[in-house]
Design a protein around this motif. Structure first.
Motif, PDB file in Angstrom:
ATOM      1  N   LYS A   1      -3.979   7.734  -1.043  1.00 21.44           N
ATOM      2  CA  LYS A   1      -3.002   6.900  -0.697  1.00 21.44           C
ATOM      3  C   LYS A   1      -2.326   7.388   0.504  1.00 21.44           C
ATOM      4  O   LYS A   1      -1.920   6.829   1.608  1.00 21.44           O
ATOM      5  CB  LYS A   1      -1.983   6.553  -1.729  1.00 21.44           C
TER       6      LYS A   1
ATOM      7  N   LEU B   1      -2.108   6.365   4.519  1.00 25.66           N
ATOM      8  CA  LEU B   1      -0.831   5.886   4.879  1.00 25.66           C
ATOM      9  C   LEU B   1      -0.612   6.584   6.593  1.00 25.66           C
ATOM     10  O   LEU B   1      -0.037   5.783   7.631  1.00 25.66           O
ATOM     11  CB  LEU B   1       0.292   5.872   4.307  1.00 25.66           C
TER      12      LEU B   1
ATOM     13  N   TYR C   1      -9.403   3.494   1.499  1.00 20.03           N
ATOM     14  CA  TYR C   1      -9.059   2.637   0.515  1.00 20.03           C
ATOM     15  C   TYR C   1     -10.348   2.263  -0.031  1.00 20.03           C
ATOM     16  O   TYR C   1     -10.330   1.934  -1.360  1.00 20.03           O
ATOM     17  CB  TYR C   1      -8.149   1.287   1.101  1.00 20.03           C
TER      18      TYR C   1
ATOM     19  N   GLU D   1      -4.954  -2.026  -6.661  1.00 16.60           N
ATOM     20  CA  GLU D   1      -3.830  -1.670  -5.722  1.00 16.60           C
ATOM     21  C   GLU D   1      -4.775  -1.185  -4.293  1.00 16.60           C
ATOM     22  O   GLU D   1      -4.392  -1.412  -3.254  1.00 16.60           O
ATOM     23  CB  GLU D   1      -3.198  -0.386  -6.292  1.00 16.60           C
TER      24      GLU D   1
ATOM     25  N   SER E   1      -4.525  -2.639  -0.588  1.00 16.90           N
ATOM     26  CA  SER E   1      -4.219  -1.729   0.641  1.00 16.90           C
ATOM     27  C   SER E   1      -5.347  -1.916   1.570  1.00 16.90           C
ATOM     28  O   SER E   1      -5.303  -2.056   2.728  1.00 16.90           O
ATOM     29  CB  SER E   1      -4.325  -0.164  -0.032  1.00 16.90           C
TER      30      SER E   1
ATOM     31  N   LYS F   1      -3.238 -11.552  -0.779  1.00 15.23           N
ATOM     32  CA  LYS F   1      -2.891 -10.706   0.452  1.00 15.23           C
ATOM     33  C   LYS F   1      -3.355 -11.388   1.635  1.00 15.23           C
ATOM     34  O   LYS F   1      -2.848 -11.637   2.633  1.00 15.23           O
ATOM     35  CB  LYS F   1      -3.326  -9.206   0.402  1.00 15.23           C
TER      36      LYS F   1
END
Length: 912
Positions: A241, A245, A262, A279, A283, A313
């Motif tokens: 994660k 990012l 991801y 999750e 992402s 999303k």
């Protein structure tokens, strides 16, 4: 030391520790006989000596003899590396390195120097790794490049040895960590990558270290982005994660690598927890939609994973890109109604009502929101699904039907709006829907239920446009009940040209129970425009229910002045009525004008009326002035007549005669001028005698030269009335009006004026006039003057009547005087009264004098005795009145003829 070796050894052994080592070693070295001291030194060491000098000297001997020097340097703890290190450099640099290494950081600079000098990079690399000293690392790694930009070869050789041998051979995590930190601090990302690859990818105890894997990927992200994807595929134990990012951050923008992370860690073999998998998937699609903006690829990925949060999303991203239809499909797959407000807005903008309906139906399963029901109704309306619409609104819902009904109505969906308004009993809007659907009877019925003036008005106008006059009148009667809306009705009918129907509507409105003043007023105005013959009758019948000002203005605009005059008079606006009749000839009526003129509030209007009658109706001027006599300023009217012309004065003569009783100067002067002009001396004389308020001198001067005798006599008369005796007499002399001269002189009572007239008569031999003047003016003539003139002119016979009259008058006056001054008859009680009077005076009767007893002062003499008072006697002498008491009340004697004792006073008493 120059003696035999055995001898020296024996001496040293005999002296033992008493001999100083440093001096001995120094001397031995200078003479190159250091080996001679070996037994002695070993003996000292054997005794436990820890002196650095002893061990330094012994070390030099072992190094020189090559007697396992490395073991000595490694194991001995007491020598000084700063001494043995330089000693070893010349013999064996590796031994010097060992010696410096034994310095535990004190000889790092020398160690680095010898390593660079003699190429001991592997030893130095190993030493650096083992030391774990970041400051030492900084010394060897933070060297600046040469001026030509080339890298320092010594640093490169050292780094290579670290990467190739020193660090891979290390099993200490601390050593690895410190080395990595040193490379990071030295900003050597390429070398760090190589180092980490050697540690992680080529198999070592630290291949699965998470921190090192994180560091390798982060360093690659920073220094060589092309390697990141390879590392992501090869490594499995890093913080996915956080790394992802960092990859998608603005500073790096490695979106594909972030997406790969991801996707990789969303698989079950890497993430067992289902929520974490979802999750990661969210992402991953977030990278596609938020950073890469690849919605097609995102849709493919969403279809592949088929997870509701992923679809959600994707739907939000599609909404942001205005792909409303795709977004609706995504939200339906996600069963996510959370963005219903934005979905409805975008669907409305895109006008995709059929696609929106399934979404709204899905959303209503979990949400009970006003917006959902409202938009669903609107979608039914837009797709003309009226059956579904009616069914929906008949069931339970929380829609704002009023709002959506207004919206449908505004957009022309009248059938749908009609169903909605019927559902909520909004008859006002329902009537409007019927209008647009051309259902006029139904519209009137709905307006009746609404009973709202705005609705009645709109239905009325619609019926009027459709020429449904009966229905329009039915609605119009309801509208004209409200005064505020009358103008709109009139304007709309007039714009369409339906004047007859408009008048008919208002005539019907007269019979309404709640008919108000506005209806009567507007009908009157309409009559002035279209049926003028009915205006007067309407005004007379309904005057009390009219707005007079509005109807009057309408009459004036229509040039119907007689009704306007009537309304003004009925409303007691007499000023306006008079102005209308003066300005508009057809509206004039003498009786109405005179009736209004006396009631005006502004007096100026009366004077305008005077001018109007003089100009337009001169024959009726006298009649008008009779009416206005008590209301105008006659002086001002006369001035108006003068300004108008002489003919106006002639015309106003009867009026001025009637008001002359007020004795006003302008009126008197104007009349006198007219009398003079008409040569009517009798009327002029009468006017002068009756009304004297005018400029007499000006009139007298004007008449003095008049050609007619009577007017000149009037001039003399005016002079006499103003006591201008000489001018009057001279004027009468010129006309030989001697009687007038005599009367004027007598009236003047001036002896000089009379004497001058007598002398004039004597000079002109007017004997009779001289005699008449004497007779008339005898009271004002001195006898001596008459006697003189009679003697000089021989008028003895003419002056004799004067003297006879004079002697008689004198005789009578003397006789009367004697009678009044004669002494009274004696009274027998007079003496007693006088005695009693003096007996009561203070100072007599045996009492003290008034001078002594303080009696009141009397007269001006001390003692209270009055002073003598003297009075004139008839004979011209003085009478002594000293005996007349006047100071004390009650002491007055009885008087005869005004004096006590008949006027005789007893002799005065002597003073004390």
């Amino acid at each position: 030391l120059g003696a035999n070796e055995d001898f020296v050894k024996r001496i040293l052994m005999a002296v033992g520790s008493a001999c100083p080592v440093d001096e001995m070693v120094e001397i031995a070295e200078t003479r190159n006989r250091l080996r001679l001291l070996q037994p002695w030194l070993e003996a000292r060491v054997a005794t436990g000596s820890t002196e650095p000098g002893t061990h330094n000297a012994l070390g030099k001997i072992y190094i020189t003899l090559n007697r396992d020097p490395k073991a000595f340097l490694t194991n001995n703890m007491f020598y000084d590396p700063k001494v043995l290190g330089p000693f070893c450099e010349a013999l064996d640099p590796s031994l010097a390195f060992v010696a410096y290494k034994k310095g535990a950081g004190e000889c790092d600079d020398q160690l680095i120097a010898i390593s660079h000098t003699h190429g001991l990079y592997r030893d130095l690399a190993k030493y650096m790794v083992e030391r774990q000293d970041l400051d030492l690392w900084a010394k060897v790694l933070n060297k600046e490049d040469s001026e030509d930009g080339k890298e320092d070869p010594q640093r490169r050789l050292l780094i290579d040895q670290i990467v190739e041998w020193a660090l891979p051979e290390s099993n200490s995590a601390d050593e690895v960590s410190c080395t990595v930190k040193a490379f990071m601090a030295a900003d050597l990302p390429g070398e760090l990558i190589t180092l980490l690859e050697r540690i992680i990818l080529q198999g070592s105890d630290f291949s699965d270290n998470k921190n090192l894997q994180n560091l390798l990927i982060l360093t690659a992200i920073r220094a060589d982005a092309s390697r990141v994807s390879t590392y992501i595929d090869q490594l499995d134990n890093f913080d996915a994660k956080d790394i992802a990012l960092i990859c998608v951050s603005e500073s790096h923008m490695l979106y594909e690598e972030g997406y790969s992370i991801y996707v990789k860690f969303a698989k079950p073999e890497f993430t067992q927890d289902k929520e974490e998998q979802v999750e990661m998937q969210v992402s991953a699609i977030g990278v596609l939609v938020d950073f890469m903006k690849d919605l097609d690829r995102a849709k493919t990925y969403a279809t592949q994973v088929d997870e509701k949060p992923v679809w959600s999303k994707l739907g939000k991203a599609q909404l942001e890109e205005k792909l409303a239809a795709d977004a609706i499909e995504s939200f339906i797959n996600a069963e996510d109604p959370s963005e219903y407000v934005l979905v409805c807005s975008e669907a409305t903008d895109a006008e995709i009502w059929n696609e929106l309906i399934p979404f709204l139906e899905m959303a209503r399963k979990t949400l009970q929101e006003n917006v959902l029901d409202t938009e669903l109704i609107y979608s039914f309306a837009k797709t003309n699904k009226l059956t579904e619409l009616e069914k929906f609104i008949s069931g339970p819902n929380v829609a704002n039907i009023q709002t959506i009904g207004d919206r449908c109505f505004a957009e022309g969906l009248y059938q749908a709006a009609k169903l909605l308004f019927i559902n909520i009993n909004n008859n006002s809007k329902l009537a409007l829907c019927h209008i647009h659907l051309e259902e006029y009877r139904e519209a009137v019925a709905a307006a009746g239920k609404a009973n709202n003036v705005s609705t009645w008005k709109q239905v009325c106008f619609a019926c009027l446009r459709a020429e449904e006059f009966r229905l329009a009148a039915q609605c119009g009667l309801e509208v004209i009940k409200y005064p505020d809306h009358l103008d709109e009705i009139v304007t709309y009918y007039s714009d369409l040209g339906h004047f007859t129907h408009l008048i008919s509507l208002f005539e019907q409105g007269l019979g309404l129970e709640d008919a108000h003043i506005g209806i009567f007023t507007e009908l009157g105005i309409l009559y002035t425009k279209h049926v003028p013959e009915k205006v007067m009758e309407h005004c007379k019948v309904f005057f009390s229910k009219l707005n007079v000002s509005k109807v009057v203005r309408a009459c004036e605009r229509a040039r119907l002045f007689k009704p306007a005059v009537y309304l003004y008079m009925a409303d007691k606006q007499f000023d306006s009525a008079v102005k209308i009749m003066m300005e508009r000839a057809p509206s004039w009526d003498n009786d109405l004008f005179l009736d209004s003129a006396v009631k005006v509030r502004n007096s100026e209007v009366m004077y305008k009326a005077v001018s109007f009658y003089l100009t337009m109706h001169p024959t009726l001027f006298t009649r008008m002035m009779e009416v206005l006599e008590d209301h105008v300023d006659h002086s001002r009217v006369v001035n108006q007549l003068r300004r108008t012309g002489d003919w106006a004065l002639q015309l106003g003569q009867p009026y001025m005669k009637s008001v002359q009783k007020h004795n006003l100067s302008p009126v008197n002067e104007a009349l006198n001028e007219l009398y003079i002009e008409d040569e009517d001396y009798e009327a002029l004389r009468k006017s002068i005698d009756g009304f004297a308020n005018f400029n007499m001198m000006a009139l007298a001067s004007k008449l003095a030269t008049h050609e007619l005798l009577e007017f000149r006599r009037i001039s003399a008369y005016v002079y006499r009335c103003n006591k201008k005796w000489n001018q009057s007499i001279e004027l009468s002399k010129g006309d030989r009006m001697f009687k007038d001269c005599i009367d004027t002189a007598n009236e003047s009572a001036d002896p000089e004026t009379v004497e001058k007239l007598l002398r004039f008569f004597c000079e002109t031999s007017e004997k009779e006039c001289f005699c008449a003047a004497l007779y008339t003016c005898y009271r004002h003539i001195s006898p001596d003057v008459v006697l003189e003139l009679g003697w000089l002119n021989g008028y003895h016979n003419f002056i004799m009547p004067y003297f006879i009259q004079t002697f008689r008058r004198t005789h009578l006056r003397l006789k009367d005087l004697e009678t009044r001054t004669a002494p009274p008859e004696e009274d027998e009680n007079a003496q007693n009264n006088i005695a009693a009077t003096y007996g009561n005076l203070g100072g007599f009767g045996g009492g003290p004098l008034m001078l002594e007893n303080g009696g009141m002062p009397m007269g001006g003499i001390p003692g209270g005795i009055p002073g003598p008072m003297v009075a004139a006697s008839p004979t011209g002498g003085n009478i002594d009145m000293s005996g007349f008491g006047s100071g004390v009340p009650g002491m007055q004697p009885q008087l005869q003829n005004g004096m006590p004792n008949g006027g005789h006073m007893p002799a005065p008493m002597p003073m004390m």
